[in-house]
Scaffold this active site. Structure first.
Site, mmCIF file in Angstrom:
data_model
loop_
_atom_site.group_PDB
_atom_site.id
_atom_site.type_symbol
_atom_site.label_atom_id
_atom_site.label_comp_id
_atom_site.label_asym_id
_atom_site.label_seq_id
_atom_site.Cartn_x
_atom_site.Cartn_y
_atom_site.Cartn_z
ATOM 1 N N ASP A 25 9.040 1.471 1.682
ATOM 2 C CA ASP A 25 8.345 1.802 2.920
ATOM 3 C C ASP A 25 9.275 2.705 3.714
ATOM 4 O O ASP A 25 10.257 2.246 4.283
ATOM 5 C CB ASP A 25 8.024 0.503 3.686
ATOM 6 C CG ASP A 25 7.422 0.770 5.061
ATOM 7 O OD1 ASP A 25 7.173 1.949 5.392
ATOM 8 O OD2 ASP A 25 7.205 -0.211 5.804
ATOM 9 N N LYS A 87 10.400 11.074 10.373
ATOM 10 C CA LYS A 87 9.062 11.074 9.774
ATOM 11 C C LYS A 87 8.080 11.892 10.614
ATOM 12 O O LYS A 87 7.119 12.445 10.088
ATOM 13 C CB LYS A 87 8.594 9.629 9.664
ATOM 14 C CG LYS A 87 7.381 9.404 8.777
ATOM 15 C CD LYS A 87 7.142 7.910 8.645
ATOM 16 C CE LYS A 87 5.924 7.583 7.811
ATOM 17 N NZ LYS A 87 5.777 6.120 7.677
ATOM 18 N N GLU A 184 -0.093 3.266 3.480
ATOM 19 C CA GLU A 184 0.518 2.057 4.057
ATOM 20 C C GLU A 184 -0.486 0.928 4.296
ATOM 21 O O GLU A 184 -0.222 -0.209 3.895
ATOM 22 C CB GLU A 184 1.287 2.421 5.330
ATOM 23 C CG GLU A 184 2.575 3.172 4.987
ATOM 24 C CD GLU A 184 3.153 3.968 6.142
ATOM 25 O OE1 GLU A 184 2.673 3.813 7.279
ATOM 26 O OE2 GLU A 184 4.076 4.762 5.903
ATOM 27 N N ASP A 206 -2.753 -0.772 11.574
ATOM 28 C CA ASP A 206 -1.343 -0.499 11.281
ATOM 29 C C ASP A 206 -0.757 0.421 12.351
ATOM 30 O O ASP A 206 -0.945 1.637 12.309
ATOM 31 C CB ASP A 206 -1.250 0.136 9.880
ATOM 32 C CG ASP A 206 0.178 0.486 9.484
ATOM 33 O OD1 ASP A 206 1.101 0.307 10.304
ATOM 34 O OD2 ASP A 206 0.369 0.951 8.351
#
Lengths: 620, 175
Positions: A25, A87, A184, A206
């Protein structure tokens, strides 16, 4: 009596060997690596026992690289060279990045993706991410005691093609074999579903550090089917920190801050946010480099009030996904919460209010994605047994299209199509005698090209001159199981073919990636040539074994001439694989792949026929 | 070769407008569990290419057959009737009137930012579709393909209206 075992095409011929595979992850705030051991998925800790690696990389002037907690300690002293939340920059241009004015970095606006000037030179977000992935790889190899056969790396479901490609490139640079990019929320659903043996429609909410994803899945025996996904690729826990930071500036009427004071207060804002999850009040205090002391009381209700609009913002994609799936809130059997930011009580309450039921929190929201990725990695590596067999069917999050006359978008593949998916569309020429055509591929839901993300531009040349409207240009989009796009085009009327593989306009060129790979191996004292040779030899070995086994079982499916050609190619490859020319081995592998493709198709077709007939017999 | 099969053959279900959705689901999952690229991660490149083609074909077949209007259009295409470009038939005046009325109602509700009204229009269209699909099933059952084409064409309009309502709801959501 001992029976001979025959494996299905594609399955490992040595099923008893456990292959080391991990799920990673790669988060905005933290990264994790997990694996399945003895049937149980678990996160791998570092040597100090930390499961998380803060997604922070610091570059030193001497070329040194620090990551994780080590880098975090230097964040406020050396903000320009300490890259956090990288990211957010993956596959993004300078204009795409929210709150860039509060970033302490020295950005270089290169076409496609931004880069960052550090003490150790200009770094692409891909390289920065690769540093984090390398730490994950090394941690896994040390703790599992061997080389990994592959990894599943997770991406936000709402990542576009550029962001996905950037992530895959980063993993290659880190020396990982990416078996699959996994969304994810889908990873979380796997972890949750397999743990709880759930059936029915489930939603995954999420909220990570920098991205928000919402997915709806139908779980039934052995199948995880994503029905719809939606989200916001620039909304996450970071925005809550940022809002609190701005509120403190307003309260204290602070003048514009230096780069390091900004970093200091943002880090403090995060601590305060986390503290307010379980406490009703806290003092926001910090001492700035100017000597000014900041000291403001913040109550839980102040914080909820100032960030309410962010929570509301997450409900827009939530409703959109439900509409896309043609479902009502009441159709959803459970809502799985993922991402550290879902710990905030007002987020929990908003979700509960929407769905009319308390969300599911029985898996650690920080770990659930990595655990699901590990389960998928274990399955892809061929380690699971037949009775724990399951299948994952995911979708593409954003529509893909082409620019047509007037800057309008012609959608070719719609969002939420199950992948892999392929669509072809025909276009024609605009002028008499036109011999070339410019093709512009975009991604997004808007009508105008200028409102969508530009993925690639390429020219199709060699169209035979004809009157306007006579040529037939067939453009084919193929999205693979990673959600990555390839486009090809050809002119069909004349039989003249011009096929082009698209080079993305956003990403890194192959050459650039090769150079980064080279750098990283030199860095590690490895030799690129030796590595390349070994990789090809391993691939050749696998190929020889697999084609040999297939021939052993199904030689009868081939004509004599086909069989002879394959045998010749097999022997050729066998000889070359003992020598040291990696390019020649690669060439022989490609040739053998080309020759065996019809064979593979016949074998698979037969297995499909058996499956379909078996089914109809059973239902009689 | 697998590519030459029609969507019904790909999934091994009978060529008919009437489809048992649970059987279709089962056939699709059964097929994907044999051909999905996830099953071939460690296979040769040739096998992986074939797997991607077959899985792509399975998805296309399933998505087409699962959705009743797409299924109808596909069945008519198999009989060389192109629903989208069929210009020989003129639209029934009564339907045109009805369609105009729906459109006006949607535009009014969007202009007035009346979410409740949009949602009730949406429910109305869903109910209307249900009736029309069961009529379409009868037309296919009796082999009345030209009337089926007309009915499918009207349903295309209705689904377009449905999308417009969705866009309207989304507009209000974002603002």
């Amino acid at each position: 009596m001992a029976l001979l075992q025959i494996s299905e095409p594609g399955e490992s011929t040595a099923p008893h060997q456990h292959r080391l595979a991990v799920g990673i992850d790669l988060g905005t705030t933290n990264s994790l690596v997990a694996t399945v051991r003895n049937g149980v998925a678990g996160v791998l800790n570092d040597e100090q026992g930390h499961p998380l690696l803060p997604s922070i990389v610091r570059y030193g002037a001497d070329g040194s690289v620090e990551t994780g907690y080590e880098a975090e300690r230097e964040r406020s002293h050396d903000p320009k060279n300490t890259i956090v939340s990288v990211k957010r920059f993956m596959g993004r241009g300078l204009r795409d990045i929210a709150y860039i004015e509060n970033s302490p970095y020295d950005f270089v606006d290169t076409p496609g993706m931004v880069q960052i000037r550090t003490a150790a030179g200009v770094k692409s977000p891909v390289e920065v991410s690769a540093e984090l992935l390398r730490v994950m790889r090394v941690r896994a190899e040390k703790s599992l005691g061997g080389e990994l056969v592959g990894a599943v790396v997770t991406v936000p479901a709402y990542f576009d093609d550029a962001q996905r490609q950037a992530t895959k490139d980063a993993a290659s640079i880190a020396g990982l074999n990416v078996m699959r990019l996994l969304n994810e929320p889908t990873a979380a659903a796997i972890a949750y579903g397999l743990d709880n043996a759930s059936e029915g429609v489930y939603a995954v909410y999420d909220l990570g550090g920098g991205t928000f994803d919402f997915s709806i899945l139908r779980l039934s025996t052995g199948v995880f089917e994503v029905l719809a996904t939606s989200g916001d690729a620039a909304l996450g826990g970071d925005d809550f920190d940022h809002r609190l930071f701005c509120w403190v500036l307003e309260q204290e009427k602070l003048p514009p801050l230096s780069v390091s004071d900004t970093s200091l207060l943002l880090a403090k804002a995060r601590q305060v946010k986390e503290y307010l999850t379980n406490h009703s009040e806290v003092r926001f205090n910090a001492k700035l480099s100017t000597g000014t002391v900041v000291d403001v009381p913040v109550s839980q209700s102040d914080f909820w009030e100032m960030t309410r609009h962010l929570v509301v913002k997450t409900l827009v994609p939530t409703r959109k996904a439900l509409r896309d799936a043609g479902l009502l809130f009441s159709d959803v059997k459970g809502v799985v919460m993922v991402g550290g930011a879902t710990r905030m009580p007002h987020v929990q309450r908003a979700v509960e209010g929407c769905f009319g039921q308390p969300p599911l929190n029985n898996l650690d929201p920080d770990k659930v994605v990595a655990l699901g990725a590990a389960m998928q990695a274990n399955a892809l590596a061929g380690n699971k047994s037949v009775d724990e067999d399951w299948l994952l069917l995911d979708v593409i999050p954003l529509s893909l299209g082409l620019e047509t006359m007037g800057g309008l978008v012609e959608r070719v593949i719609h969002r939420n199509s199950t992948i892999p998916v392929s669509k072809a569309q025909e276009f024609t020429t605009f002028k008499d005698g036109q011999t070339a055509m410019s093709i512009h591929v975009v991604q997004g839901e808007r009508e105008l090209v200028s409102d969508c993300r530009s993925l690639a531009r390429f020219e199709l040349r060699g169209i035979p001159p004809m009157v306007a409207g006579a040529a037939r240009i067939r453009v084919t989009f193929q999205v693979d199981a990673d959600g990555l796009l390839a486009v090809s085009a050809k002119e069909t009327t004349s039989g003249a073919e011009a096929s082009v593989a698209v080079k993305p306009s956003y990403g890194l060129s192959d050459e650039r990636i090769t150079n980064m790979l080279k750098d990283s191996f030199e860095h590690a004292g490895d030799d690129l040539r030796i590595r390349a040779l070994r990789e090809q030899q391993v691939e050749a070995e696998r190929m020889l074994e697999s084609v040999g086994a297939a021939l052993g079982q199904d030689e009868a499916l081939l004509e004599a001439a086909e069989l002879a050609a394959i045998r010749t190619a097999l022997n050729g490859l066998k000889t070359l694989s003992r020598q040291s020319d990696h390019r020649a081995i690669k060439h022989a592998i490609d040739e053998l792949n080309r020759l065996t493709e019809p064979f593979a198709a016949r074998r698979m077709d037969r297995s499909v026929q058996q499956a379909l007939t078996g089914k109809s017999l059973a239902s009689l | 070769m697998a590519q030459a099969k029609n969507h019904f053959e790909v999934l091994g279900v009978p060529v008919s407008f009437t489809v048992a959705l649970d059987a279709l689901d089962r056939a699709y999952r059964n097929l994907q569990s044999k051909v999905h690229p996830d099953r071939f991660v460690n296979a040769t490149e040739a096998e992986r290419r074939v797997a991607m083609q077959l899985a792509t074909g399975a998805n296309e077949a399933y998505q087409t057959l699962k959705h009743p209007l797409k299924r109808a259009i596909y069945l008519l295409e198999m009989r060389d009737i192109d629903v989208r470009s069929e210009t020989s038939i003129t639209m029934e005046p009564a339907f045109l009137m009805q369609q105009l009325e729906w459109r006006e109602n949607i535009e009014d509700a969007r202009a007035a930012r009346n979410l409740g009204r949009l949602e009730s229009l949406h429910d109305e269209l869903i109910a209307e579709k249900r009736v029309r699909f069961s009529h379409l099933e009868k037309l296919f059952g009796s082999g009345a393909f030209q009337p089926a084409c007309e009915a499918a064409r009207q349903l295309l309009f209705i689904e377009k209206l449905e999308r417009e309502i969705g866009d309207g709801i989304e507009e209000m959501d974002v603002a």
